[in-house]
Every structure is written in structure tokens, then in C-alpha cells.
Design an enzyme around this catalytic site. Structure first.
Site, PDB file in Angstrom:
ATOM      1  N   THR A 131     -51.322  50.103  22.476  1.00  0.00           N
ATOM      2  CA  THR A 131     -51.364  51.473  21.975  1.00  0.00           C
ATOM      3  C   THR A 131     -50.003  52.157  22.078  1.00  0.00           C
ATOM      4  O   THR A 131     -49.195  51.815  22.944  1.00  0.00           O
ATOM      5  CB  THR A 131     -52.393  52.274  22.808  1.00  0.00           C
ATOM      6  OG1 THR A 131     -52.294  53.649  22.480  1.00  0.00           O
ATOM      7  CG2 THR A 131     -52.153  52.130  24.309  1.00  0.00           C
ATOM      8  N   ASP A 132     -49.802  53.182  21.241  1.00  0.00           N
ATOM      9  CA  ASP A 132     -48.562  53.973  21.338  1.00  0.00           C
ATOM     10  C   ASP A 132     -48.552  54.854  22.592  1.00  0.00           C
ATOM     11  O   ASP A 132     -47.510  55.375  22.988  1.00  0.00           O
ATOM     12  CB  ASP A 132     -48.364  54.841  20.083  1.00  0.00           C
ATOM     13  CG  ASP A 132     -49.487  55.832  19.815  1.00  0.00           C
ATOM     14  OD1 ASP A 132     -50.492  55.843  20.567  1.00  0.00           O
ATOM     15  OD2 ASP A 132     -49.376  56.608  18.843  1.00  0.00           O
ATOM     16  N   GLU A 133     -49.727  55.003  23.233  1.00  0.00           N
ATOM     17  CA  GLU A 133     -49.794  55.911  24.394  1.00  0.00           C
ATOM     18  C   GLU A 133     -48.950  55.422  25.568  1.00  0.00           C
ATOM     19  O   GLU A 133     -48.632  56.197  26.463  1.00  0.00           O
ATOM     20  CB  GLU A 133     -51.246  56.093  24.846  1.00  0.00           C
ATOM     21  CG  GLU A 133     -52.111  56.695  23.772  1.00  0.00           C
ATOM     22  CD  GLU A 133     -53.375  57.370  24.292  1.00  0.00           C
ATOM     23  OE1 GLU A 133     -53.534  57.512  25.508  1.00  0.00           O
ATOM     24  OE2 GLU A 133     -54.199  57.759  23.447  1.00  0.00           O
ATOM     25  N   TYR A 156     -55.773  55.504  31.410  1.00  0.00           N
ATOM     26  CA  TYR A 156     -55.932  54.576  30.279  1.00  0.00           C
ATOM     27  C   TYR A 156     -54.572  54.012  29.857  1.00  0.00           C
ATOM     28  O   TYR A 156     -54.377  52.793  29.780  1.00  0.00           O
ATOM     29  CB  TYR A 156     -56.600  55.276  29.080  1.00  0.00           C
ATOM     30  CG  TYR A 156     -56.432  54.519  27.774  1.00  0.00           C
ATOM     31  CD1 TYR A 156     -57.073  53.302  27.564  1.00  0.00           C
ATOM     32  CD2 TYR A 156     -55.602  55.014  26.756  1.00  0.00           C
ATOM     33  CE1 TYR A 156     -56.904  52.599  26.375  1.00  0.00           C
ATOM     34  CE2 TYR A 156     -55.438  54.312  25.571  1.00  0.00           C
ATOM     35  CZ  TYR A 156     -56.083  53.102  25.385  1.00  0.00           C
ATOM     36  OH  TYR A 156     -55.901  52.401  24.211  1.00  0.00           O
ATOM     37  N   LYS A 160     -53.038  50.168  29.979  1.00  0.00           N
ATOM     38  CA  LYS A 160     -52.556  49.425  28.809  1.00  0.00           C
ATOM     39  C   LYS A 160     -51.086  49.014  29.030  1.00  0.00           C
ATOM     40  O   LYS A 160     -50.688  47.907  28.668  1.00  0.00           O
ATOM     41  CB  LYS A 160     -52.689  50.262  27.532  1.00  0.00           C
ATOM     42  CG  LYS A 160     -54.118  50.505  27.078  1.00  0.00           C
ATOM     43  CD  LYS A 160     -54.893  49.251  26.708  1.00  0.00           C
ATOM     44  CE  LYS A 160     -54.433  48.599  25.437  1.00  0.00           C
ATOM     45  NZ  LYS A 160     -55.334  47.476  25.029  1.00  0.00           N
ATOM     46  N   HIS A 290     -52.658  65.955  29.286  1.00  0.00           N
ATOM     47  CA  HIS A 290     -52.767  65.756  27.831  1.00  0.00           C
ATOM     48  C   HIS A 290     -51.383  65.531  27.192  1.00  0.00           C
ATOM     49  O   HIS A 290     -50.516  66.406  27.252  1.00  0.00           O
ATOM     50  CB  HIS A 290     -53.410  67.028  27.247  1.00  0.00           C
ATOM     51  CG  HIS A 290     -54.004  66.848  25.895  1.00  0.00           C
ATOM     52  ND1 HIS A 290     -54.820  67.795  25.331  1.00  0.00           N
ATOM     53  CD2 HIS A 290     -53.908  65.852  24.986  1.00  0.00           C
ATOM     54  CE1 HIS A 290     -55.207  67.394  24.147  1.00  0.00           C
ATOM     55  NE2 HIS A 290     -54.660  66.223  23.905  1.00  0.00           N
TER      56      HIS A 290
END
Ligand code: NAD
Ligand code: DAU
Length: 348
Positions: A131-133, A156, A160, A290
Site C-alpha cells: 500500500t501507499d500508506e 495497519y 504493511k 489520520h
């Protein structure tokens, strides 16, 4: 003839990838390994389940003997690893589940591939879907590129990031032939309605408030899920071993803008007066930690392998809304029981 293991194939992205591969490569054997957590749903694969080149195995990627035996029994040519706990809000409530599935599960698969392929790695591929996160949060400007330093900020994304590091470590240390891709937010049919877009569609349908975290100015780069599946197919077949590719939709939207668009599309599809659904928008408590903005630069993938997104956002959002309205039974099945408990706790 190739034998490919797809993990997490009963989930959102995995099921679209399986449909693509099973139909496009009739001479491949596609094996879908999935634990069938709350997010795994074999209804997603109804149209491919009886194809001769598809099979399903129920199992957990953290189960060492089970995974070892699976690799021993099947001489896999490739692994495309998607199985994961995928929802940020759930990771904030229960980080350990994410560490187990995403880090320990990935490590277990790497070990199984290494021991099955040791000494005959030629032509094999272990492809890890990420993921880009992992890159953290952007300000108003700039894009994530493949060399952006990792800066995960939720359990999360940290899990990852940990799995990405392990995959690359197995390339450098053991020469396990790996590929990694980091993708932006996907949307489309079959996404579990804990994620923003299907949650909003379902709530509009049932006239429930549309919860917007914080000021609604958080930005995501949205990609049509089948475009992601096509990117995975391209990278799996033509990506350079050991490399990472970013995948993105080049389609940034602030959350509130996106929800406005969905409200308007749903007014039209449900025959409600323009502006009706926007009245359901409700600002709620922000997600802790966030990330403000994600935006992907996918130039490497475009220049090296020629992939680019094919579906424009307005068309994609309309197709998504139409799919959820036409698939009421699917939606009812996944929103009863434990979903209600999750929803009440998350949005209390
Ligand atoms: P999803 O939650 O819809 O599906 C995950 C699947 O993995 C489910 O079928 C679940 O049953 C299975 N699974 C979970 N734990 C398992 C375990 N221990 N053993 C076996 N199976 C297990 O997720 P998704 O949105 O389809 O995401 C798939 C992958 O793509 C994930 O690795 C995710 O991190 C990554 N990703 C997702 C997005 C997105 O926008 N959804 C974007 C970029 C990357
Ligand atoms: O960027 C890729 C990631 O995209 C994937 O790795 C994750 O698996 C996937 O879940 C997704 O993560 P996000 O956290 O960006 O997606 P989500 O749909 O949960 O939220 C999108 C944005 O909308 C985010 O800024 C939070 C906000 N939001 C979300 C929900 C569920 C709301 O404002 N209200 C909500 O009720």
C-alpha cells in the site's frame, strides 16, 4: 502451464485479480488460499468457481505446518500475496491481529517459498501486494515515489511496512525472486462496506448519516480496482525482479468532495431530488493519527511497463454505485450480524 498461488483471493482486490487471471490465462492453474475472515467472501467468485483452472483452499497464512505442506504438495511457479487485515480503523482497535496476519503471515509465506524453491529459483516469483500508506502522510504538495522513505503512522501501515521490509530482505539475503507494488486507494464492486465509498453508498441507500472524519479535507488518490488487477498482471509478468512499483489512479479527491459526488450520483440513481443525499453528511470524531494526504507518482510503472489507469473517476463511481444497488443480496449478506456490532462500536 503455470501454477500460481493467490493469497487473499476471496477479498476485494484478490477476487478481481482472480477473475482477470482465470479468464485471461486458461492454461494457468490459479489456487486461491484464503482464511475467509469477515472480509473474505466466496460470493465474490461465483462466476469463476467452476472453471477448470481455478481451485480454492481454506487456510491461514500464519499456520506454519499447513503452509509448508501446501507448498510441498504444489510446485508453485509464482505467489501473488494479498492476504492481509486491511482496514485502518480496525488496526487502531486491535493492532495485534494486524501484526500476526500481515507480518507473521508474510514471513511464513516467504519461508515456505524459500524452502520449496531453494536452489531452483529461476523463473519463480514471490509478488507482495502493498500500500501507499507505508510512505506516511503528504502535505499540500508532492507525490510518493518508489524511493520515498517509509514513515508508517497507523498499526495497519506499520504492519504493511514491516512485511515490505521482510520481502526485500529475503531478496537481498537469500536471493528469493521478489516483486513489490505499493498502490493507492482502490474502489469498485465487492468492497466490504467498512471502507468509505461502499459505506457511504450503503448508508445513502438506507438513509443513515454519512460519517465524515474530522474536517473532511483528507485526500486520497482513488483507483478503479480492475485497473489495479491489470497493473498486478503486468508487473507479475514483466516487472524486473527485486524492484518496487508504485500504482496510483492520478485521481486525488478530498473526502468531502468525493462524498458530494457520490451523493449526487445516488440522488440520480434513486430518483431523489438533487441535494437530498448531501443532507445526510455528518461530521464525526477524527480517526486517530489520520494521514492527511496520499498521492502516488506511478511514472516508473508507466514508463517501464506501459500501464496506466483506464477508468475515469466519475464513470467509475457511477459503475460502483450501480453495482451496489444491483447486488442487494450481496450487500445484505455482508451487513448483517457482526457488521452491525462493528458499526455501532466504531460510530458510537
Ligand atoms: P480485503 O480485506 O478485502 O481482503 C483481504 C483478504 O485476505 C480476505 O479475503 C481475508 O479473508 C484474507 N485474509 C486475511 N487474513 C488472512 C490470513 N491470516 N490467512 C489467509 N487469508 C487471510 O483486502 P483488500 O482491500 O482486497 O486488500 C488486499 C491487499 O491489497 C492487502 O494486502 C492490502 O494491504 C492491499 N492494498 C489494498 C488497497 C485498498 O485500497 N483496498 C490498496 C493498496 C493495497
Ligand atoms: O491507500 C491505500 C489504503 O486505502 C489501503 O492500504 C487500505 O487497505 C484501504 O483500507 C484504504 O485505507 P484508507 O484508510 O485510506 O481507506 P478508508 O476507506 O478507510 O478511508 C478513506 C478516507 O475516508 C480516509 O481519509 C478516512 C475517511 N473516512 C473513512 C471512513 C470509513 C471517513 O471520513 N469516514 C468513514 O466512515
Amino acid at each position: 502451464m503455470k501454477r500460481i498461488l493467490i493469497t487473499g483471493g476471496a477479498g476485494f482486490i484478490g477476487s478481481h485479480l482472480i477473475r482477470l487471471l482465470v479468464n485471461k490465462y486458461p492454461d494457468y492453474q490459479i489456487v486461491n488460499l484464503d482464511k475467509l475472515t469477515y472480509a473474505g467472501n466466496l460470493e465474490n467468485l461465483k462466476d469463476v468457481q467452476s472453471k477448470p483452472n481455478y481451485s480454492f483452499v481454506k487456510g491461514d497464512i500464519t499456520d506454519v505446518p499447513f503452509i509448508g505442506e501446501l507448498f510441498e504438495k504444489n510446485d508453485f511457479d509464482g505467489v501473488i500475496h494479498l492476504a492481509a487485515e486491511s482496514h485502518v480503523d480496525r488496526s487502531i482497535t486491535n493492532p495485534l491481529e494486524f501484526i500476526e496476519a500481515n507480518i507473521v503471515g508474510t514471513l511464513n509465506l516467504l519461508n515456505a517459498a524459500r524452502s520449496a524453491w531453494g536452489g531452483r529459483e529461476e523463473g519463480k516469483i514471490f509478488y507482495h501486494i502493498s500500500t501507499d500508506e507505508v510512505y506516511g502522510s503528504l502535505g499540500e504538495e508532492g507525490f510518493f515515489v518508489e524511493t520515498t522513505p517509509y514513515d508508517p503512522r497507523s498499526p495497519y501501515s506499520a504492519s504493511k511496512a514491516g512485511s515490505d521490509h521482510l520481502v526485500r530482505a529475503y531478496w537481498h539475503t537469500y536471493h528469493l525472486p521478489v516483486l513489490v507494488s505499493n498502490c493507492s486507494n482502490n474502489y469498485g464492486p465487492n468492497q466490504f462496506p467498512e471502507k468509505l465509498i461502499p459505506l457511504v453508498i450503503n448508508n445513502i441507500k438506507t438513509n443513515k448519516p454519512l460519517p465524515i472524519y474530522g474536517d473532511g479535507k483528507y485526500t486520497r488518490d482513488w483507483l478503479w480496482v480492475i485497473d489495479h488487477a491489470m497493473a498486478i498482471d503486468t508487473i507479475f509478468h514483466r516487472g524486473r525482479i527485486g524492484e518496487t512499483y508504485n500504482i496510483g489512479g492520478n485521481n486525488e479527491r478530498k473526502n468531502l468532495e468525493l462524498v458530494h459526488t457520490l451523493c449526487d450520483i445516488m440522488d440520480d440513481l434513486l430518483g431523489r431530488a438533487p441535494g437530498t443525499n448531501r443532507q445526510l453528511i455528518t461530521f464525526v470524531k477524527d480517526r486517530p493519527g489520520h494521514d492527511r494526504r496520499y498521492a502516488i507518482d506511478a511514472t516508473k510503472l508507466k514508463n517501464e511497463l506501459g500501464w496506466q489507469p483506464t477508468v475515469q473517476p466519475e464513470a467509475g463511481l457511477r459503475m460502483t454505485a450501480e453495482w451496489y444497488l444491483a447486488n442487494e443480496e450481496w450487500l445484505n449478506h455482508v451487513t448483517t450480524g457482526t457488521y452491525q456490532q462493528y458499526y455501532e462500536k466504531q460510530y458510537a
